[in-house]
Write a protein that holds these residues in place. Structure first.
Motif, PDB file in Angstrom:
ATOM      1  N   ARG A 139      38.065  45.090  35.928  1.00 37.16           N
ATOM      2  CA  ARG A 139      37.329  46.339  36.110  1.00 37.16           C
ATOM      3  C   ARG A 139      38.219  47.493  35.692  1.00 37.16           C
ATOM      4  O   ARG A 139      39.371  47.583  36.119  1.00 37.16           O
ATOM      5  CB  ARG A 139      36.937  46.556  37.586  1.00 37.16           C
ATOM      6  CG  ARG A 139      35.754  45.803  38.050  1.00 37.16           C
ATOM      7  CD  ARG A 139      35.100  46.427  39.304  1.00 37.16           C
ATOM      8  NE  ARG A 139      35.904  47.360  40.048  1.00 37.16           N
ATOM      9  CZ  ARG A 139      36.618  47.045  41.136  1.00 37.16           C
ATOM     10  NH1 ARG A 139      36.685  45.801  41.561  1.00 37.16           N
ATOM     11  NH2 ARG A 139      37.282  47.979  41.786  1.00 37.16           N
ATOM     12  N   ALA A 140      37.691  48.372  34.876  1.00 36.96           N
ATOM     13  CA  ALA A 140      38.471  49.504  34.397  1.00 36.96           C
ATOM     14  C   ALA A 140      38.875  50.437  35.529  1.00 36.96           C
ATOM     15  O   ALA A 140      39.880  51.144  35.420  1.00 36.96           O
ATOM     16  CB  ALA A 140      37.676  50.278  33.341  1.00 36.96           C
ATOM     17  N   ASP A 141      38.107  50.439  36.625  1.00 32.50           N
ATOM     18  CA  ASP A 141      38.428  51.307  37.758  1.00 32.50           C
ATOM     19  C   ASP A 141      39.035  50.526  38.919  1.00 32.50           C
ATOM     20  O   ASP A 141      39.103  51.019  40.043  1.00 32.50           O
ATOM     21  CB  ASP A 141      37.168  52.048  38.243  1.00 32.50           C
ATOM     22  CG  ASP A 141      36.073  51.095  38.709  1.00 32.50           C
ATOM     23  OD1 ASP A 141      36.193  49.871  38.465  1.00 32.50           O
ATOM     24  OD2 ASP A 141      35.093  51.573  39.318  1.00 32.50           O
ATOM     25  N   GLY A 142      39.503  49.298  38.658  1.00 33.31           N
ATOM     26  CA  GLY A 142      40.089  48.478  39.705  1.00 33.31           C
ATOM     27  C   GLY A 142      41.583  48.678  39.827  1.00 33.31           C
ATOM     28  O   GLY A 142      42.167  49.615  39.265  1.00 33.31           O
ATOM     29  N   GLY A 143      42.219  47.755  40.562  1.00 37.76           N
ATOM     30  CA  GLY A 143      43.666  47.784  40.698  1.00 37.76           C
ATOM     31  C   GLY A 143      44.357  47.372  39.414  1.00 37.76           C
ATOM     32  O   GLY A 143      43.709  47.086  38.394  1.00 37.76           O
ATOM     33  N   PRO A 144      45.700  47.320  39.407  1.00 39.21           N
ATOM     34  CA  PRO A 144      46.433  47.060  38.166  1.00 39.21           C
ATOM     35  C   PRO A 144      46.018  45.786  37.444  1.00 39.21           C
ATOM     36  O   PRO A 144      45.770  45.813  36.236  1.00 39.21           O
ATOM     37  CB  PRO A 144      47.888  47.000  38.644  1.00 39.21           C
ATOM     38  CG  PRO A 144      47.915  47.926  39.815  1.00 39.21           C
ATOM     39  CD  PRO A 144      46.600  47.709  40.517  1.00 39.21           C
ATOM     40  N   ALA A 145      45.956  44.649  38.136  1.00 36.09           N
ATOM     41  CA  ALA A 145      45.595  43.402  37.457  1.00 36.09           C
ATOM     42  C   ALA A 145      44.176  43.463  36.912  1.00 36.09           C
ATOM     43  O   ALA A 145      43.906  42.961  35.812  1.00 36.09           O
ATOM     44  CB  ALA A 145      45.752  42.218  38.408  1.00 36.09           C
ATOM     45  N   LEU A 146      43.268  44.076  37.633  1.00 38.85           N
ATOM     46  CA  LEU A 146      41.888  44.182  37.167  1.00 38.85           C
ATOM     47  C   LEU A 146      41.778  45.102  35.952  1.00 38.85           C
ATOM     48  O   LEU A 146      40.972  44.859  35.051  1.00 38.85           O
ATOM     49  CB  LEU A 146      40.988  44.675  38.290  1.00 38.85           C
ATOM     50  CG  LEU A 146      40.773  43.704  39.460  1.00 38.85           C
ATOM     51  CD1 LEU A 146      39.959  44.358  40.558  1.00 38.85           C
ATOM     52  CD2 LEU A 146      40.090  42.435  38.979  1.00 38.85           C
TER      53      LEU A 146
END
Length: 350
Positions: A117-124
């Motif tokens: 996800r572009a708005d997720g945490g670093p790995a996402l």
């Protein structure tokens, strides 16, 4: 013409030459307000031709791939490239810095996080860039893994079955070009969120690897993979003259690739907490019922060790490395032995 990706500033994917930069991964925590975690990227382009995406450091405690890709960035000139190499040598940079499978920043397994996800945490965020921007740009993908701190694999290419006859043919040809001692095959879409699964969904041929493990670097495995990588890039048509080089010729002279298959029956789980004593070696052939490991109690001094046995006939493909285990820990994996050929790439597991 130019081709830019907003989260990879300064890189023009349409330009000829060598470019070095970063994936800018946003992260805000107690110490940093809107800081950036920079995941390094190199693009080497010689003009028209295929695009190959090379990845290492998806897990931070797996090192052979990081060394191989760093070497490639330093030693390959753009005029040796037909097409484009996109190289991510330390994809999950936060985990790489810590030398751990996943980072303490978000504790997310990047190889289970795609499409992200572009708005997720670093790995996402990283997963979103890889699945949404880089894989669709590629004609071929390789993700270089090792066993990490927790395990050791037979040195191998690692491929998902299928998903189509055409992709399977591309994968098996790539396995032959890379020419690791083993090829580990698993069922289609084995792990949700993996890079291999994302490439299959995108219709892009991909192989992965498992190059030893134990959280260190094996010099023989590294040297074999170094030759294999150049041979593979020659096979994919992106590295000039590599397929006809001495490296490719010497790889062809190696022993035939052994095809082994991990199935639902492969793992041997401990049912006791304690100290693991493996009693088999990697690559050893076993028969169902053979003793493969025992676990010793730490505190119960009169308790005898518990024995664990091979569930199927096959080859010892993975061995647990840290000696301390708990209930549920996988101590070894026994893979079905298919010898030097494997024809079932688009069928259900046996």
């Amino acid at each position: 013409m130019t081709l830019h990706i907003p989260r990879i500033p300064g890189i023009d994917f349409a330009a000829v030459g060598k470019q070095l930069g970063y994936l800018e991964i946003e992260h805000s925590d107690n110490e940093n307000d809107a800081a950036v975690i920079p995941s390094p990227i190199a693009v080497l382009s010689g003009g028209d031709g295929p695009t190959v995406l090379l990845i290492a450091g998806t897990h931070g405690d797996e090192y052979e791939g990081q060394i191989l890709l760093q070497e490639l960035i330093r030693t390959v000139n753009p005029d040796e490239v037909t097409g484009r190499l996109i190289i991510l040598p330390a994809l999950n940079i936060a985990a790489v810095r810590e030398g751990r499978r996943v980072s303490s920043v978000d504790r997310v397994n990047l190889n289970r996080a795609l499409p992200g996800r572009a708005d997720g945490g670093p790995a996402l965020q990283i997963a979103s860039i890889v699945s949404g921007e880089l894989i669709p740009m590629a004609d071929f993908v390789m993700d270089i893994h090792s066993g990490g701190i927790a395990s050791e694999y037979v040195p191998s290419a690692f491929v998902y079955q299928g998903p189509t006859p055409e992709l399977w043919a591309e994968k098996t040809a790539a396995v032959a070009a890379f020419n690791a001692p083993y090829s580990v095959v698993v069922k289609p879409m084995l792990k949700a969120g993996s890079i291999s699964g994302a490439a299959d969904q995108a219709g892009v041929p991909m192989i992965s690897t498992e190059l030893g493990g134990r959280g260190t670097v094996s010099l023989p495995i590294l040297n074999r993979a170094r030759k294999g990588l150049r041979s593979l890039l020659g096979h994919w048509g992106v590295l000039k003259d590599a397929a006809a080089s001495g490296d490719a010729a010497s790889s062809a002279a190696e022993a035939p690739i052994q095809w082994v298959e991990l199935t639902a029956q492969s793992p041997v789980h401990s049912t006791m907490a304690g100290i693991l004593e493996p009693v088999v070696e990697l690559g050893q052939k076993v028969t169902a019922g053979d003793l493969v490991a025992r676990v010793h109690s730490v505190e119960e001094l009169e308790r005898p060790p518990k024995d664990f046995f091979a569930p199927i006939d096959g080859v010892v493909a993975i061995v647990r490395h840290p000696a301390l285990v708990n209930v549920g820990t996988i101590v070894v994996n026994i893979a079905v032995d298919h010898g030097t050929s494997y024809e079932k790439g688009n069928h259900e597991l046996s």
